[in-house]
Design an enzyme around this catalytic site. Structure first.
Site, mmCIF file in Angstrom:
data_model
loop_
_atom_site.group_PDB
_atom_site.id
_atom_site.type_symbol
_atom_site.label_atom_id
_atom_site.label_comp_id
_atom_site.label_asym_id
_atom_site.label_seq_id
_atom_site.Cartn_x
_atom_site.Cartn_y
_atom_site.Cartn_z
ATOM 1 N N GLU A 25 23.522 -22.081 -119.031
ATOM 2 C CA GLU A 25 24.497 -21.130 -118.497
ATOM 3 C C GLU A 25 25.808 -21.185 -119.275
ATOM 4 O OE1 GLU A 25 24.131 -18.776 -116.412
ATOM 5 O OE2 GLU A 25 22.071 -19.255 -115.853
ATOM 6 N N CYS A 48 16.393 4.604 -118.399
ATOM 7 C CA CYS A 48 16.359 4.921 -116.969
ATOM 8 C C CYS A 48 14.950 5.293 -116.492
ATOM 9 C CB CYS A 48 17.332 6.054 -116.653
ATOM 10 S SG CYS A 48 19.057 5.648 -117.030
#
Length: 354
Positions: free
Chosen positions: A36, A198
DNA sequence: AATTCGTGGAA
DNA sequence: TTTCCAAGAAT
């Protein structure tokens, strides 16, 4: 559940998510944490080789805490944002000293560690322990800004707060580990910043930006500002043994804590460099041989680096206030240098024609 | 609260 | 070539 935001995302993730990144194997809090930190503002493909080498050298938090900070920095060399490495090292020592080497499982406790903010603490808690916590990285910001058609630049606090609120609302109780990975994967592979796919997006039915055909308007663009120009001399001082002088840079500012070439005031002319070196470092130098300069662009300014090579003629004393080392070039590369300096020291030096 | 931290890939 | 910006945090 299946038709909720999280439900649609999780169904997509099972089919199309990324399930085999290096930090997904042997998953534990340490590996999740290191990944991270490395992934902050840094793309996955860039991180992978650094993560592998880092884990080989520092397999657990105890090994990291016990290592010299220069060893940690050398493994970070080229990755950028070097405060991350110094904070990582410091936090490892905090975990060993304050928690007996076991990572706390509370988000607030993790946030108290150096280099761990709200989103990273949430990611560790969710990924390592499966505890519900909302993240907000660049991917999530983009997905949510589009889904809810949130105007404005996320650098503005008001915009950021709205995005956090939506992230909290959508984060499910169940499968938070998968959900957290899923929304990041969607942002990275489908809801990309340019030309989002999309037609492949599971969230398309509820996406406001898609309904308006305005996906690329979100998130709002950062206001433009002209980058200031900065110039500096960087000198390669070489003694008769072929060693060069390095200095540790101050902890704050660009390349904080790294070893680099000594800098001189850019106001000096090339012919003044030998005298300037003698005043600043206390030994004589031959005339400066100018090397082709180059411009390095940072996020907020352009840095013109003018390299010059000088042969040291006098005795080379030891450092005063700034930490110094005389090293051969291969030793310098092992210390961990800023990327442009590493390039400078490994590229055949050409005399500039100025 | 807006700015400062690197680097390399993509457009 | 230039611009943008990516698994953000610290100040």
């Amino acid at each position: 559940m299946a038709d909720s935001f999280a439900g649609q995302l999780l169904a997509w993730y099972d089919q199309h998510g990324r399930h085999d990144l290096p930090w997904h194997h042997d998953r534990n809090a340490y590996r999740v944490w290191v990944s991270e930190i490395m992934l902050q503002q840094t793309q996955v493909a860039t991180v992978i080789p650094y993560f592998e080498a880092f884990m080989k050298r520092f397999p657990d938090v105890a090994a990291l805490a016990a290592a010299p900070v220069d060893d940690v920095l050398s493994h970070w060399s080229g990755l950028g944002y070097y405060a991350r490495a110094r904070n990582l090292h410091k936090a490892a020592q905090q975990v060993v000293a304050e928690y007996g080497g076991e990572f706390p499982q509370q988000q607030e406790t993790l946030e108290a560690l150096s280099g761990i903010g709200r989103s990273t603490a949430a990611a560790i808690v969710a990924q390592a322990f499966g505890i519900r916590a909302a993240i907000l990285d660049g991917n999530v910001k983009r997905v949510l800004a589009r889904y809810h058609a949130i105007p404005g630049w996320p650098g503005q606090t008001a915009v950021l707060n709205q995005l956090w609120q939506h992230s909290e609302e959508h984060t499910p109780e169940d499968r938070v580990r998968d959900y957290t990975q899923a929304i990041m994967d969607l942002g990275a592979t489908v809801c990309t910043r340019s030309r989002p796919a999309c037609e492949r997006c599971p969230l398309q039915p509820g996406c406001t930006a898609y309904a308006r055909q305005e996906t690329t308007s979100y998130p709002g663009a950062k206001p433009k500002k002209a980058k200031p120009e900065k110039t500096t001399w960087m000198v390669i001082l070489e003694d008769h043994q072929g060693r060069i002088l390095l200095e540790r840079r101050p902890p704050s500012g660009i390349w904080g804590g790294l070893w680099s070439l000594p800098e001189l005031d850019p106001a000096y002319g090339p012919e003044e460099l030998p005298d300037a070196c003698e005043r600043q470092f206390g030994f004589g130098c031959s005339d400066a041989e100018l090397i082709s300069g180059f411009r390095h662009t940072f996020s907020h300014y352009h840095l013109h680096i003018q390299p010059a090579r000088l042969a040291v003629t006098g005795p080379t004393g030891v450092a005063e206030e700034t930490e110094q080392r005389w090293v051969h070039r291969d030793e310098a590369l092992a210390l961990g240098l800023p990327a442009p300096i590493r390039t400078l020291l490994t590229t055949p030096e050409q005399t500039a024609l100025l």
